[in-house]
Design a protein around this motif. Structure first.
Motif, short mmCIF file in Angstrom:
data_model
loop_
_atom_site.label_atom_id
_atom_site.label_comp_id
_atom_site.label_asym_id
_atom_site.label_seq_id
_atom_site.Cartn_x
_atom_site.Cartn_y
_atom_site.Cartn_z
N SER A 160 0.84 -1.20 0.00
CA SER A 160 0.00 0.00 0.00
C SER A 160 0.87 1.25 0.00
N ARG A 161 1.86 1.26 0.86
CA ARG A 161 2.75 2.42 0.93
C ARG A 161 3.47 2.65 -0.41
N HIS A 162 3.92 1.54 -1.02
CA HIS A 162 4.62 1.65 -2.31
C HIS A 162 3.70 2.21 -3.39
N LEU A 163 2.47 1.75 -3.45
CA LEU A 163 1.54 2.22 -4.47
C LEU A 163 1.19 3.69 -4.28
N ARG A 164 1.05 4.09 -3.03
CA ARG A 164 0.73 5.49 -2.75
C ARG A 164 1.91 6.39 -3.12
N GLU A 165 3.13 6.00 -2.76
CA GLU A 165 4.29 6.85 -3.00
C GLU A 165 4.70 6.86 -4.47
N ARG A 166 4.63 5.71 -5.12
CA ARG A 166 5.13 5.60 -6.50
C ARG A 166 4.08 6.00 -7.54
N PHE A 167 2.83 5.62 -7.30
CA PHE A 167 1.81 5.81 -8.33
C PHE A 167 0.71 6.81 -7.92
N GLY A 168 0.64 7.11 -6.64
CA GLY A 168 -0.37 8.06 -6.17
C GLY A 168 -1.80 7.56 -6.26
N VAL A 169 -1.98 6.25 -6.39
CA VAL A 169 -3.31 5.70 -6.53
C VAL A 169 -3.97 5.56 -5.16
N PRO A 170 -5.24 5.92 -5.02
CA PRO A 170 -5.94 5.73 -3.74
C PRO A 170 -6.00 4.25 -3.36
N VAL A 171 -5.88 3.96 -2.06
CA VAL A 171 -5.88 2.58 -1.57
C VAL A 171 -6.92 2.45 -0.46
N VAL A 172 -7.72 1.39 -0.57
CA VAL A 172 -8.71 1.06 0.46
C VAL A 172 -8.35 -0.32 1.01
N VAL A 173 -8.34 -0.47 2.34
CA VAL A 173 -7.99 -1.73 2.98
C VAL A 173 -9.18 -2.21 3.81
N GLY A 174 -9.57 -3.47 3.59
CA GLY A 174 -10.62 -4.10 4.39
C GLY A 174 -10.20 -5.50 4.76
N GLY A 175 -11.18 -6.34 5.09
CA GLY A 175 -10.86 -7.71 5.49
C GLY A 175 -10.92 -7.88 6.99
N PRO A 176 -10.75 -9.11 7.46
CA PRO A 176 -10.94 -9.39 8.89
C PRO A 176 -9.98 -8.66 9.81
N GLN A 177 -8.75 -8.38 9.35
CA GLN A 177 -7.77 -7.72 10.22
C GLN A 177 -8.07 -6.24 10.40
N ALA A 178 -8.92 -5.68 9.56
CA ALA A 178 -9.19 -4.24 9.62
C ALA A 178 -9.76 -3.82 10.96
N ILE A 179 -10.46 -4.73 11.62
CA ILE A 179 -11.05 -4.40 12.92
C ILE A 179 -9.98 -4.11 13.96
N HIS A 180 -8.75 -4.58 13.71
CA HIS A 180 -7.63 -4.44 14.64
C HIS A 180 -6.74 -3.26 14.27
N LEU A 181 -6.99 -2.65 13.12
CA LEU A 181 -6.09 -1.62 12.61
C LEU A 181 -6.65 -0.23 12.89
N GLY A 182 -5.74 0.76 13.00
CA GLY A 182 -6.15 2.13 13.27
C GLY A 182 -5.14 3.13 12.79
N ARG A 183 -4.87 4.14 13.62
CA ARG A 183 -4.01 5.24 13.20
C ARG A 183 -2.62 4.77 12.74
N GLU A 184 -1.97 3.91 13.52
CA GLU A 184 -0.61 3.52 13.16
C GLU A 184 -0.57 2.87 11.78
N PHE A 185 -1.53 2.01 11.50
CA PHE A 185 -1.54 1.36 10.20
C PHE A 185 -1.81 2.37 9.09
N LEU A 186 -2.76 3.29 9.32
CA LEU A 186 -3.05 4.31 8.32
C LEU A 186 -1.80 5.14 8.01
N GLU A 187 -1.03 5.45 9.04
CA GLU A 187 0.17 6.26 8.84
C GLU A 187 1.26 5.45 8.13
N ARG A 188 1.46 4.22 8.57
CA ARG A 188 2.55 3.42 7.98
C ARG A 188 2.23 3.01 6.55
N SER A 189 1.00 2.61 6.30
CA SER A 189 0.61 2.13 4.97
C SER A 189 0.27 3.26 4.01
#
Length: 584
Positions: A84-113
């Motif tokens: 996700s980070r690579h696609l955002r930095e290299r191509f500037g394409v918007p990224v949406v993340v879902g799935g079962p692990q999303a319930i455990h993710l928050g600010r840190e993941f949004l910032e890192r990814s």
């Protein structure tokens, strides 16, 4: 006019012999169908990170995706974050993340990814609304429920939980046409329900789903029918939900519908069952087998009852044994079960009890059980993750950075990480030793071995027994492969008239298979008599039984052949898997 395009990816770290490509990601497949129905272009790719990156680059050059979506689970979080980070930095394409692990993710993941949005819960509606907002300026971002994002000031915005979808029958069916990177599919995965009524302490569903939402049997069967029409080469249907047998009447209804469907299409199917439900409704097991169920999995987890109680399994070791026995009696070809090594309250004593329990199950049902092992995985919001001390566990690596599910990330009050790992090795070795012993001693019935070969050759369904026992024995492999591919028959399949005109054929090269001791031939440790050796030489597939009998009668004194009984020798050779019989 170009339709807005979203590329949906399920990426994984490269793991040796990992088989996640075996089944489609139904979550992404359903999202694609939902968006396609509403005017968007959506494609799905499943594979390791490097292959997913190659897929993205190819699509970027040819079709320029407007948005990329990732399915994130416990195993692939690090891969999703990095890509996700690579696609955002290299191509500037918007990224949406879902799935079962999303319930455990928050600010840190949004910032890192650097991903644009996190979607929690059922993804169909929020993803569509995000696409509408991004591509068409429809609606307001802060009113899209079930979404997390960082606003322009870097503030975390949580829009609140979205109610679960209640009418799953309204969702469009997944389509093979939406898949990328696959020329054909040979297995059809189907989800007949979402959610789970049980609350197992180690299970994601048990910790995070509140409602069991079932689809109508007719809707599911129609999805299977269309899937088989779209993929006529498919021979194996997977019901991937955890609760297929939870409602006995519904399961019986499924059996009727699947039996009717199999009159037109030749396929077998898999499902997961719950031991307590099946023990209360044992009539379901032969019904399911008759309707084409070739493989089922039930939760076993431990051979020590207090561990099952700690997990909240709502099943007992006695019920598991009862289901194993019933499945064996019903001639179910394969029953899978999993044991947790280093789980709740585990010690040397409890793991020895579990290993002995598993061995006893094998001896109760030789040739049927596919037993596997796992370690405790700290999935988000499970009881074990939230309160490991309650189970006398310590989380050593909660993010699983040191493991590819091949090494424990927890330890027990009695066992260190290394000791848990060694116990898994012991368990697996004992499991294989038991299987080898049962096979070598002839305790696995002939019919069961033939079932495994039929499933492997005709339907592409293999098992541990097939891969590590039967298939490893050259004579067994050659014998049953010839039988199940229809090229030959065995002695007991032939009528009296057919036996005389059948052509016996060795399944091995005689010169390579024979050993010699003091000038006498030895095959598989058995010294052959002169007549047995001569008969094996003649069983080359070019002479019929009556011709062989005539030749031996000419060569040997009158009465000698009758005394040895050629029929008995043919039957014995077939039982030893030395010869098969080719039709006239």
């Amino acid at each position: 006019m170009k339709r807005p395009y979203i590329l949906l990816l399920y990426v994984q770290r490269m793991i040796y012999k990992r088989t996640f490509e075996f089944l489609d990601n139904l979550g992404l497949m359903t999202l694609a169908a939902y968006l396609e129905e509403r005017g968007y272009k959506a494609r799905v790719f499943t594979g390791i990170t490097t292959d997913a990156m190659a897929c993205f680059q190819k699509e970027w050059r040819s079709a320029r995706p407007d948005v990329v979506g990732f399915y994130c689970d416990y195993d692939n979080q690090s891969s999703v974050e990095a890509m996700s980070r690579h696609l955002r930095e290299r191509f500037g394409v918007p990224v949406v993340v879902g799935g079962p692990q999303a319930i455990h993710l928050g600010r840190e993941f949004l910032e890192r990814s650097q991903c644009s949005f996190l979607v929690r819960g059922d993804g169909e509606e929020p993803l569509y609304e995000i696409m509408e907002w991004m591509r068409h300026g429809q609606g307001s971002l802060d009113t899209i429920r079930g979404v997390l994002y960082l606003d322009e000031a870097g503030k975390l915005v949580e829009t609140g939980a979205r109610p679960l979808l209640t009418d799953l029958d309204r969702l469009p069916f997944p389509r093979t046409a939406h898949l990328l990177g696959r020329d054909a599919k040979y297995n059809l995965s189907v989800l007949s329900a979402r959610g789970c009524p049980f609350r197992c302490a180690f299970c994601y569903e048990g910790g995070n789903t509140k409602n069991l939402r079932m689809r109508r049997v007719e809707t599911v069967v129609e999805e299977i029918r269309l899937g088989l029409e779209e993929n006529p080469q498919v021979k194996y249907v997977w019901f991937v939900d955890d609760t297929f047998t939870v409602n006995a009447d519904r399961t019986a209804h499924f059996c009727e519908a699947l039996a009717a469907l199999r009159q037109r299409w030749d396929f077998v199917w898999f499902c997961e069952g719950h031991a307590a439900v099946l023990a209360r409704h044992p009539q379901l097991i032969p019904m399911m087998v008759e309707a084409g169920m070739a493989r089922m999995q039930i939760g076993m987890e431990s051979g020590w009852q207090p561990a099952l109680e700690a997990y909240g399994k709502q099943a007992t070791v006695d019920q598991i044994e009862e289901v194993v026995r019933r499945c064996y009696e019903a001639s179910l070809p394969q029953l899978a079960g999993n044991f947790i090594i280093g789980g709740a309250h585990d010690s040397e004593v409890t793991l020895e009890m579990t290993a002995a329990y598993a061995e006893g199950l094998h001896r109760m049902a030789p040739g049927m059980l596919d037993l596997s092992t796992t370690f405790v995985i700290p999935l988000p919001n499970t009881a074990i993750t939230n309160c490991p001390a309650r189970f006398r566990l310590t989380l050593i690596d909660a993010e699983s950075y040191t493991s590819l599910e091949d090494y424990p990330v927890t330890e027990t009050a009695h066992l260190s990480v290394n000791e848990v790992s060694r116990w898994r090795y012991r368990f697996v070795q004992r499991n294989f030793d038991t299987m080898k012993e049962l096979f070598a001693s002839g305790q696995v019935p002939h019919g069961r071995i033939r079932q495994h070969f039929t499933l492997a050759h005709r339907y592409g369904v293999t098992s541990t027994w097939f891969k590590f026992a039967f298939n490893k024995d050259p004579l067994t492999n050659a014998y049953y492969s010839l039988l199940t591919t229809g090229k030959a028959k065995e002695w007991n399949d032939l009528s009296r008239g057919e036996r005389e005109m059948a052509y016996p054929s060795r399944v091995f090269d005689l010169d390579e298979a024979l050993q010699w001791f003091e000038g006498r031939p030895v095959l598989e440790g058995r010294m052959l008599t002169p007549l047995e050796y001569e008969l094996l030489q003649l069983c080359g597939g070019t002479l019929c039984c009556c011709h062989i009998a005539g030749l031996l009668a000419e060569r040997h004194p009158k009465g000698m052949i009758e005394g040895h009984s050629l029929r008995r020798l043919f039957e014995e050779f077939a039982q030893r898997h030395w010869i098969v019989f080719l039709p006239e």
